[in-house]
Design a protein around this motif. Structure first.
Motif, mmCIF file in Angstrom:
data_model
loop_
_atom_site.group_PDB
_atom_site.id
_atom_site.type_symbol
_atom_site.label_atom_id
_atom_site.label_comp_id
_atom_site.label_asym_id
_atom_site.label_seq_id
_atom_site.Cartn_x
_atom_site.Cartn_y
_atom_site.Cartn_z
ATOM 1 N N ILE A 174 41.820 -9.574 8.132
ATOM 2 C CA ILE A 174 40.882 -8.459 8.309
ATOM 3 C C ILE A 174 41.673 -7.252 8.790
ATOM 4 C CG2 ILE A 174 38.937 -7.607 9.670
ATOM 5 C CD1 ILE A 174 37.951 -10.532 9.806
ATOM 6 N N ILE A 175 41.518 -6.128 8.073
ATOM 7 C CA ILE A 175 42.241 -4.929 8.500
ATOM 8 C C ILE A 175 41.342 -3.914 9.188
ATOM 9 C CG2 ILE A 175 44.118 -5.201 6.862
ATOM 10 C CD1 ILE A 175 42.804 -3.070 5.110
ATOM 11 N N ARG A 176 40.021 -3.979 8.918
ATOM 12 C CA ARG A 176 39.127 -3.078 9.628
ATOM 13 C C ARG A 176 37.678 -3.508 9.463
ATOM 14 N NH1 ARG A 176 36.788 1.849 6.791
ATOM 15 N NH2 ARG A 176 36.959 1.370 4.595
ATOM 16 N N THR A 177 36.868 -3.101 10.423
ATOM 17 C CA THR A 177 35.434 -3.290 10.338
ATOM 18 C C THR A 177 34.870 -2.071 9.634
ATOM 19 O OG1 THR A 177 35.412 -4.538 12.399
ATOM 20 C CG2 THR A 177 33.313 -3.625 11.661
ATOM 21 N N VAL A 178 34.191 -2.287 8.529
ATOM 22 C CA VAL A 178 33.617 -1.196 7.749
ATOM 23 C C VAL A 178 32.257 -0.797 8.321
ATOM 24 C CG1 VAL A 178 32.803 -0.525 5.450
ATOM 25 C CG2 VAL A 178 34.852 -1.953 5.684
ATOM 26 N N CYS A 218 26.534 -10.792 15.311
ATOM 27 C CA CYS A 218 26.041 -9.595 14.628
ATOM 28 C C CYS A 218 26.538 -9.567 13.189
ATOM 29 C CB CYS A 218 26.556 -8.350 15.332
ATOM 30 S SG CYS A 218 26.277 -8.344 17.087
ATOM 31 N N ALA A 219 25.717 -9.023 12.315
ATOM 32 C CA ALA A 219 26.141 -8.841 10.923
ATOM 33 C C ALA A 219 27.228 -7.771 10.874
ATOM 34 C CB ALA A 219 24.953 -8.417 10.066
ATOM 35 N N ARG A 220 28.230 -8.029 10.034
ATOM 36 C CA ARG A 220 29.341 -7.078 9.910
ATOM 37 C C ARG A 220 29.875 -7.100 8.480
ATOM 38 N NH1 ARG A 220 31.042 -9.409 15.161
ATOM 39 N NH2 ARG A 220 30.598 -7.811 16.708
ATOM 40 N N ILE A 221 30.522 -6.013 8.112
ATOM 41 C CA ILE A 221 31.222 -5.940 6.837
ATOM 42 C C ILE A 221 32.653 -5.526 7.152
ATOM 43 C CG2 ILE A 221 31.362 -4.787 4.593
ATOM 44 C CD1 ILE A 221 28.322 -4.397 4.753
ATOM 45 N N TYR A 222 33.605 -6.306 6.628
ATOM 46 C CA TYR A 222 35.031 -6.084 6.902
ATOM 47 C C TYR A 222 35.784 -5.791 5.608
ATOM 48 C CZ TYR A 222 33.959 -8.798 11.151
ATOM 49 O OH TYR A 222 33.414 -9.279 12.315
ATOM 50 N N SER A 235 43.666 -7.771 1.246
ATOM 51 C CA SER A 235 43.718 -7.960 -0.211
ATOM 52 C C SER A 235 42.916 -6.896 -0.954
ATOM 53 C CB SER A 235 43.151 -9.336 -0.565
ATOM 54 O OG SER A 235 41.773 -9.396 -0.206
ATOM 55 N N GLY A 236 42.145 -6.073 -0.180
ATOM 56 C CA GLY A 236 41.280 -5.078 -0.788
ATOM 57 C C GLY A 236 39.865 -5.597 -0.987
ATOM 58 N N GLU A 237 39.664 -6.895 -0.767
ATOM 59 C CA GLU A 237 38.333 -7.480 -0.908
ATOM 60 C C GLU A 237 37.494 -7.183 0.332
ATOM 61 O OE1 GLU A 237 38.826 -11.394 -3.505
ATOM 62 O OE2 GLU A 237 40.083 -11.389 -1.714
ATOM 63 N N ILE A 238 36.213 -7.438 0.226
ATOM 64 C CA ILE A 238 35.265 -7.197 1.307
ATOM 65 C C ILE A 238 34.726 -8.536 1.801
ATOM 66 C CG2 ILE A 238 33.043 -6.155 1.903
ATOM 67 C CD1 ILE A 238 35.313 -4.119 1.417
#
Length: 68
Positions: free
Chosen positions: A3-7, A18-22, A26-29
């Motif tokens: 994981i490089i960042r929390t979007v 909590c719901a999160r999107i990272y 690899s460029g994937e989500i």
């Protein structure tokens, strides 16, 4: 896979469940959400492969991610 960042993240009091999107290196989500357990909803989706699951995320988390 890293994981490089929390979007986007849901605002929750304990900061743990909590719901999160990272974004991954690899460029994937990666999406962390609430597993769908409702049988009717799962039936509408159809069969899911063993390596997939259906998740629910709050709309505000989705909208925040769309801005990125």
């Amino acid at each position: 896979m890293k994981i490089i960042r929390t979007v986007a993240a849901e605002d929750c009091p304990n900061g743990i469940d909590c719901a999160r999107i990272y974004e991954l290196d690899s460029g994937e989500i990666l999406v962390r959400g609430y597993r769908v357990a409702d049988p009717e909803t799962l039936a509408e989706l159809g069969p899911l492969p063993a390596n997939e699951t259906a998740l629910i995320i709050p709309r505000d988390v989705y909208e925040e991610a769309r801005k990125c």
